[in-house]
Design an enzyme around this catalytic site. Sequence first.
Site, PDB file in Angstrom:
ATOM      1  N   TYR A   1       0.812  -1.214   0.000  1.00 53.91           N
ATOM      2  CA  TYR A   1       0.000   0.000   0.000  1.00 53.91           C
ATOM      3  C   TYR A   1       0.851   1.272   0.000  1.00 53.91           C
ATOM      4  O   TYR A   1       0.363   2.361  -0.296  1.00 53.91           O
ATOM      5  CB  TYR A   1      -0.950   0.031   1.197  1.00 53.91           C
ATOM      6  CG  TYR A   1      -2.028  -1.045   1.164  1.00 53.91           C
ATOM      7  CD1 TYR A   1      -2.101  -1.951   0.114  1.00 53.91           C
ATOM      8  CD2 TYR A   1      -2.960  -1.142   2.170  1.00 53.91           C
ATOM      9  CE1 TYR A   1      -3.069  -2.935   0.085  1.00 53.91           C
ATOM     10  CE2 TYR A   1      -3.940  -2.121   2.145  1.00 53.91           C
ATOM     11  CZ  TYR A   1      -3.985  -3.019   1.097  1.00 53.91           C
ATOM     12  OH  TYR A   1      -4.943  -3.987   1.075  1.00 53.91           O
TER      13      TYR A   1
ATOM     14  N   LYS B   1       4.066 -15.557   2.506  1.00 58.80           N
ATOM     15  CA  LYS B   1       4.035 -16.303   1.234  1.00 58.80           C
ATOM     16  C   LYS B   1       5.502 -16.579   0.880  1.00 58.80           C
ATOM     17  O   LYS B   1       5.998 -16.201  -0.189  1.00 58.80           O
ATOM     18  CB  LYS B   1       3.308 -15.435   0.183  1.00 58.80           C
ATOM     19  CG  LYS B   1       3.014 -16.124  -1.129  1.00 58.80           C
ATOM     20  CD  LYS B   1       1.955 -17.190  -1.048  1.00 58.80           C
ATOM     21  CE  LYS B   1       1.765 -17.873  -2.380  1.00 58.80           C
ATOM     22  NZ  LYS B   1       1.043 -19.146  -2.305  1.00 58.80           N
TER      23      LYS B   1
ATOM     24  N   ASP C   1      -2.260 -18.521   1.690  1.00 58.08           N
ATOM     25  CA  ASP C   1      -3.372 -19.226   1.036  1.00 58.08           C
ATOM     26  C   ASP C   1      -3.929 -20.319   1.952  1.00 58.08           C
ATOM     27  O   ASP C   1      -5.138 -20.498   2.068  1.00 58.08           O
ATOM     28  CB  ASP C   1      -2.955 -19.782  -0.341  1.00 58.08           C
ATOM     29  CG  ASP C   1      -1.524 -20.273  -0.396  1.00 58.08           C
ATOM     30  OD1 ASP C   1      -0.813 -20.179   0.625  1.00 58.08           O
ATOM     31  OD2 ASP C   1      -1.112 -20.773  -1.455  1.00 58.08           O
TER      32      ASP C   1
ATOM     33  N   ASP D   1      -5.235  -7.276   5.640  1.00 59.32           N
ATOM     34  CA  ASP D   1      -6.457  -6.605   5.201  1.00 59.32           C
ATOM     35  C   ASP D   1      -7.475  -7.651   4.733  1.00 59.32           C
ATOM     36  O   ASP D   1      -8.644  -7.656   5.132  1.00 59.32           O
ATOM     37  CB  ASP D   1      -6.091  -5.651   4.048  1.00 59.32           C
ATOM     38  CG  ASP D   1      -7.185  -4.654   3.738  1.00 59.32           C
ATOM     39  OD1 ASP D   1      -8.221  -4.692   4.410  1.00 59.32           O
ATOM     40  OD2 ASP D   1      -7.007  -3.850   2.812  1.00 59.32           O
TER      41      ASP D   1
ATOM     42  N   ASP E   1     -11.049  -9.342   6.877  1.00 62.07           N
ATOM     43  CA  ASP E   1     -12.417  -9.276   6.340  1.00 62.07           C
ATOM     44  C   ASP E   1     -13.007 -10.686   6.268  1.00 62.07           C
ATOM     45  O   ASP E   1     -14.180 -10.899   6.589  1.00 62.07           O
ATOM     46  CB  ASP E   1     -12.421  -8.660   4.936  1.00 62.07           C
ATOM     47  CG  ASP E   1     -12.763  -7.170   4.975  1.00 62.07           C
ATOM     48  OD1 ASP E   1     -12.397  -6.526   5.976  1.00 62.07           O
ATOM     49  OD2 ASP E   1     -13.377  -6.662   4.019  1.00 62.07           O
TER      50      ASP E   1
END
Length: 361
Positions: free
Chosen positions: A141, A191, A223, A247, A251
């Site tokens: 970001y 990852k 994942d 993020d 959610d």
Amino acid sequence: MELNVLVLPGDGIGPEVTREAIRVLERVAAKWGHALRLSEGLLGGAAIRETGGPFPEETQALALKSDATLLGAVGLSEYDDLPPSERPEKGLLGLRKALDVYANLRPVYCYESLIEASPLKNNIVRGTDILIVRELTGGLYFGQPRGIDGSGNGETAVNSMVYKRSEIERVCRMAFELATKRRGMLTSVDKANVLENSQLWRRVVTELASEYPEVELAHMLVDNCAMQLLLHPASFDVVVTENLFGDILSDEASVLAGSIGMLASASIGNRLPNGVWRGLYEPVHGSAPDIAGRSMANPLAAIGSVGAMLHYSFGLSEEASAIESAVSKVLKSGNVTADLHPTGQPASTQAVGDAICAAIG
Ligand code: NAD
């Protein structure tokens, strides 16, 4: 105690849920005899309308003067076509960076009275009590270079996932500390099978682990984590991860709590000279334009964010616990908004705020 709090209601349902959260804060301040000094500022779409930009200098100055900031949400569809650097969300990113609040704490808790609100089976969500610690001021970001360049088939978009060792270390250290105060388990999500960035992340976390022998550290690929959160949520305690992964995973985890309208968050940075931890407190949800202005928004994430403010910034654990107990009581009473699938008539945003204030006494 003196509580200097900046309020940034923002856009959409932001002002609706923030109004209830402030009423709860005022109630708590009155009951425990704290001096509440509130100021208000503009952020996001509301700021673009008034000043032309999403993060006015005045807002930054107010935030830097306050001990803690309570934010509603930002985002207005009328600005969807603007480039990322001019959109309302840019204001939020700027605020986080200006306050240097690098650790975003997102608790995900499944209340027994909300067990039917989750679309997952009861036996899966029962016992869920997770603290997601998301790195907030680095990664994709914020990384440079970024942008869209060229034209035609050669048009190319670039974003950069950049982390310095020091940025990884400070947020992971906070996660270890938090794990020592909970059930002593820390899952670091990355990852590392594909990204060099994650390889450094994993190396730094592993090195830190020797300083916290009482914490059991596990590594998990992002994942797999996305899947395990829905298969075995109760097996997680503290989860630490970089900005984008955090993020998305938080959610996803909102499904475990019954509704995104339940998820509060605390973003913590450094200690101020007066001993208070500078913090930014906001619901995990966005501005929800689909329900804005209809008094349907669940204010409990915003109210929970006030509880987190009292706990983390001001060290007022008794007051924070009183808010948690009030939330639990109101949920049991069934006096909840439509997102929580009440059996009877759904309560309005304001009615839930009234019930929380009454439960605090
Ligand atoms: P959203 O979180 O606003 O809404 C997703 C869904 O959840 C919608 O159906 C909405 O009605 C529901 N919902 C959200 N909060 C709720 C609440 N308190 N009570 C009941 N239902 C609730 O996400 P979105 O629709 O993807 O984004 C809308 C806007 O918000 C966009 O402009 C986005 O960029 C912005 N956004 C802002 C933040 C933030 O300010 N922190 C976070 C996410 C999205």
